[in-house]
Design a protein around this motif. Structure first.
Motif, PDB file in Angstrom:
ATOM      1  N   THR A   4      37.741   7.041  53.894  1.00 19.37           N
ATOM      2  CA  THR A   4      38.377   7.750  52.794  1.00 19.37           C
ATOM      3  C   THR A   4      37.296   8.580  52.116  1.00 19.37           C
ATOM      4  OG1 THR A   4      39.918   5.936  52.499  1.00 19.37           O
ATOM      5  CG2 THR A   4      39.722   7.484  50.691  1.00 19.37           C
ATOM      6  N   ASN A   5      37.597   9.831  51.894  1.00 17.09           N
ATOM      7  CA  ASN A   5      36.621  10.754  51.328  1.00 17.09           C
ATOM      8  C   ASN A   5      37.242  11.520  50.170  1.00 17.09           C
ATOM      9  OD1 ASN A   5      34.396  10.833  53.627  1.00 17.09           O
ATOM     10  ND2 ASN A   5      36.392  10.790  54.577  1.00 17.09           N
ATOM     11  N   ILE A   6      36.376  11.980  49.289  1.00 17.65           N
ATOM     12  CA  ILE A   6      36.793  12.892  48.236  1.00 17.65           C
ATOM     13  C   ILE A   6      36.091  14.214  48.509  1.00 17.65           C
ATOM     14  CG2 ILE A   6      36.813  13.393  45.764  1.00 17.65           C
ATOM     15  CD1 ILE A   6      38.590  11.039  46.499  1.00 17.65           C
ATOM     16  N   ASN A   7      36.860  15.281  48.575  1.00 20.51           N
ATOM     17  CA  ASN A   7      36.328  16.619  48.800  1.00 20.51           C
ATOM     18  C   ASN A   7      36.427  17.403  47.495  1.00 20.51           C
ATOM     19  OD1 ASN A   7      35.204  18.655  50.387  1.00 20.51           O
ATOM     20  ND2 ASN A   7      37.194  19.503  50.900  1.00 20.51           N
ATOM     21  N   PHE A   8      35.283  17.831  47.002  1.00 20.97           N
ATOM     22  CA  PHE A   8      35.218  18.642  45.794  1.00 20.97           C
ATOM     23  C   PHE A   8      35.083  20.089  46.238  1.00 20.97           C
ATOM     24  CE2 PHE A   8      33.696  14.490  44.631  1.00 20.97           C
ATOM     25  CZ  PHE A   8      34.227  14.264  43.371  1.00 20.97           C
ATOM     26  N   ILE A   9      36.064  20.908  45.926  1.00 25.62           N
ATOM     27  CA  ILE A   9      36.046  22.316  46.302  1.00 25.62           C
ATOM     28  C   ILE A   9      35.713  23.131  45.056  1.00 25.62           C
ATOM     29  CG2 ILE A   9      37.385  24.231  47.244  1.00 25.62           C
ATOM     30  CD1 ILE A   9      39.121  21.939  48.575  1.00 25.62           C
ATOM     31  N   ILE A  10      34.654  23.898  45.144  1.00 27.15           N
ATOM     32  CA  ILE A  10      34.220  24.720  44.013  1.00 27.15           C
ATOM     33  C   ILE A  10      34.984  26.040  44.097  1.00 27.15           C
ATOM     34  CG2 ILE A  10      32.259  25.717  42.805  1.00 27.15           C
ATOM     35  CD1 ILE A  10      32.293  22.570  43.083  1.00 27.15           C
ATOM     36  N   THR A  11      35.946  26.204  43.204  1.00 27.99           N
ATOM     37  CA  THR A  11      36.856  27.349  43.271  1.00 27.99           C
ATOM     38  C   THR A  11      36.343  28.580  42.530  1.00 27.99           C
ATOM     39  OG1 THR A  11      38.074  26.494  41.369  1.00 27.99           O
ATOM     40  CG2 THR A  11      38.886  25.878  43.558  1.00 27.99           C
ATOM     41  N   ASP A  12      35.378  28.384  41.653  1.00 28.00           N
ATOM     42  CA  ASP A  12      34.829  29.512  40.893  1.00 28.00           C
ATOM     43  C   ASP A  12      33.692  30.141  41.691  1.00 28.00           C
ATOM     44  OD1 ASP A  12      33.544  31.256  39.161  1.00 28.00           O
ATOM     45  OD2 ASP A  12      33.632  29.902  37.446  1.00 28.00           O
ATOM     46  N   PRO A  13      33.866  31.375  42.169  1.00 27.11           N
ATOM     47  CA  PRO A  13      32.831  31.998  42.993  1.00 27.11           C
ATOM     48  C   PRO A  13      31.531  32.284  42.237  1.00 27.11           C
ATOM     49  CG  PRO A  13      34.575  33.569  42.501  1.00 27.11           C
ATOM     50  CD  PRO A  13      35.029  32.240  41.969  1.00 27.11           C
ATOM     51  N   LEU A  14      31.561  32.194  40.915  1.00 24.10           N
ATOM     52  CA  LEU A  14      30.356  32.431  40.126  1.00 24.10           C
ATOM     53  C   LEU A  14      29.457  31.199  40.028  1.00 24.10           C
ATOM     54  CD1 LEU A  14      31.886  34.584  37.246  1.00 24.10           C
ATOM     55  CD2 LEU A  14      30.701  35.364  39.320  1.00 24.10           C
ATOM     56  N   VAL A  15      29.955  30.039  40.446  1.00 27.59           N
ATOM     57  CA  VAL A  15      29.167  28.809  40.410  1.00 27.59           C
ATOM     58  C   VAL A  15      28.249  28.789  41.632  1.00 27.59           C
ATOM     59  CG1 VAL A  15      29.241  26.295  40.542  1.00 27.59           C
ATOM     60  CG2 VAL A  15      30.907  27.516  39.128  1.00 27.59           C
ATOM     61  N   PRO A  16      26.933  28.775  41.427  1.00 27.91           N
ATOM     62  CA  PRO A  16      26.000  28.750  42.556  1.00 27.91           C
ATOM     63  C   PRO A  16      26.025  27.384  43.260  1.00 27.91           C
ATOM     64  CG  PRO A  16      24.894  29.457  40.532  1.00 27.91           C
ATOM     65  CD  PRO A  16      26.234  28.921  40.153  1.00 27.91           C
ATOM     66  N   MET A  17      26.133  27.399  44.564  1.00 26.68           N
ATOM     67  CA  MET A  17      26.183  26.149  45.316  1.00 26.68           C
ATOM     68  C   MET A  17      24.864  25.383  45.241  1.00 26.68           C
ATOM     69  SD  MET A  17      29.213  25.608  46.201  1.00 26.68           S
ATOM     70  CE  MET A  17      28.973  24.198  47.266  1.00 26.68           C
ATOM     71  N   ASP A  18      23.758  26.073  45.013  1.00 25.72           N
ATOM     72  CA  ASP A  18      22.490  25.367  44.813  1.00 25.72           C
ATOM     73  C   ASP A  18      22.556  24.477  43.576  1.00 25.72           C
ATOM     74  OD1 ASP A  18      21.352  26.507  47.054  1.00 25.72           O
ATOM     75  OD2 ASP A  18      20.339  28.104  45.949  1.00 25.72           O
ATOM     76  N   GLU A  19      23.247  24.947  42.544  1.00 26.66           N
ATOM     77  CA  GLU A  19      23.400  24.137  41.336  1.00 26.66           C
ATOM     78  C   GLU A  19      24.333  22.957  41.574  1.00 26.66           C
ATOM     79  OE1 GLU A  19      24.039  26.132  37.602  1.00 26.66           O
ATOM     80  OE2 GLU A  19      22.740  27.794  38.212  1.00 26.66           O
ATOM     81  N   ARG A  85      38.227  21.787  42.325  1.00 22.96           N
ATOM     82  CA  ARG A  85      39.476  21.136  42.754  1.00 22.96           C
ATOM     83  C   ARG A  85      39.078  19.908  43.565  1.00 22.96           C
ATOM     84  NH1 ARG A  85      42.800  22.446  47.376  1.00 22.96           N
ATOM     85  NH2 ARG A  85      41.439  24.242  47.657  1.00 22.96           N
ATOM     86  N   VAL A  86      39.756  18.804  43.315  1.00 23.88           N
ATOM     87  CA  VAL A  86      39.432  17.540  43.971  1.00 23.88           C
ATOM     88  C   VAL A  86      40.580  17.144  44.887  1.00 23.88           C
ATOM     89  CG1 VAL A  86      38.853  15.115  43.589  1.00 23.88           C
ATOM     90  CG2 VAL A  86      38.086  16.845  41.949  1.00 23.88           C
ATOM     91  N   GLN A  87      40.235  16.784  46.125  1.00 27.44           N
ATOM     92  CA  GLN A  87      41.269  16.322  47.050  1.00 27.44           C
ATOM     93  C   GLN A  87      40.775  15.111  47.829  1.00 27.44           C
ATOM     94  OE1 GLN A  87      40.379  19.575  50.577  1.00 27.44           O
ATOM     95  NE2 GLN A  87      42.386  19.529  49.714  1.00 27.44           N
ATOM     96  N   ARG A  88      41.690  14.185  48.069  1.00 27.49           N
ATOM     97  CA  ARG A  88      41.397  12.998  48.873  1.00 27.49           C
ATOM     98  C   ARG A  88      41.643  13.352  50.332  1.00 27.49           C
ATOM     99  NH1 ARG A  88      41.098   7.802  47.391  1.00 27.49           N
ATOM    100  NH2 ARG A  88      41.980   8.315  45.374  1.00 27.49           N
ATOM    101  N   VAL A  89      40.700  12.952  51.187  1.00 32.41           N
ATOM    102  CA  VAL A  89      40.784  13.243  52.615  1.00 32.41           C
ATOM    103  C   VAL A  89      40.565  11.947  53.379  1.00 32.41           C
ATOM    104  CG1 VAL A  89      39.783  14.554  54.520  1.00 32.41           C
ATOM    105  CG2 VAL A  89      39.817  15.543  52.223  1.00 32.41           C
ATOM    106  N   THR A  90      41.468  11.630  54.295  1.00 30.07           N
ATOM    107  CA  THR A  90      41.304  10.466  55.158  1.00 30.07           C
ATOM    108  C   THR A  90      40.930  10.954  56.550  1.00 30.07           C
ATOM    109  OG1 THR A  90      42.928   9.232  53.887  1.00 30.07           O
ATOM    110  CG2 THR A  90      42.424   8.407  56.086  1.00 30.07           C
ATOM    111  N   LEU A  91      39.820  10.441  57.063  1.00 29.72           N
ATOM    112  CA  LEU A  91      39.347  10.829  58.382  1.00 29.72           C
ATOM    113  C   LEU A  91      39.411   9.632  59.326  1.00 29.72           C
ATOM    114  CD1 LEU A  91      36.144  12.836  57.373  1.00 29.72           C
ATOM    115  CD2 LEU A  91      38.382  13.765  57.959  1.00 29.72           C
TER     116      LEU A  91
END
Length: 98
Positions: A4-19, A85-91
């Protein structure tokens, strides 16, 4: 084996992924304070994917759930509720090993 995983998707393109990556490291330090550095190193799996602007945390074990909880709080406070955005993912993993 199922994870079971939680996937955090950064929807704001202005948020730097390094941060986002730095925020994940800070959350990991907090979890190490709770669960011991070695245990977190052995049990906790997380990845940051810059291309898909996401952070996946395996929440199959206690340390992973703690990391997801702390990271969720940090990332929402740092970048705002609308930025993530937060989503639960089952692998399903073949072979029983992760």
């Amino acid at each position: 084996m199922t994870t079971t995983n939680i996937n955090f998707i950064i929807t704001d393109p202005l948020v730097p992924m390094d941060e986002v990556e730095t925020t994940l490291r800070l959350a990991r330090l907090a979890v190490e304070s709770l669960h011991d550095e070695d245990r977190v190193a052995i049990e906790t799996v997380s990845t940051v994917d810059h291309a898909s602007r996401s952070c996946l945390i395996d929440t199959t074990v206690d340390t992973g759930r703690a990391l997801a909880t702390v990271f969720a709080g940090y990332v929402r406070r740092e970048f705002g509720n609308a930025a993530v955005r937060v989503q639960r993912v089952t692998l399903h993993v073949e072979g029983g090993e992760r």
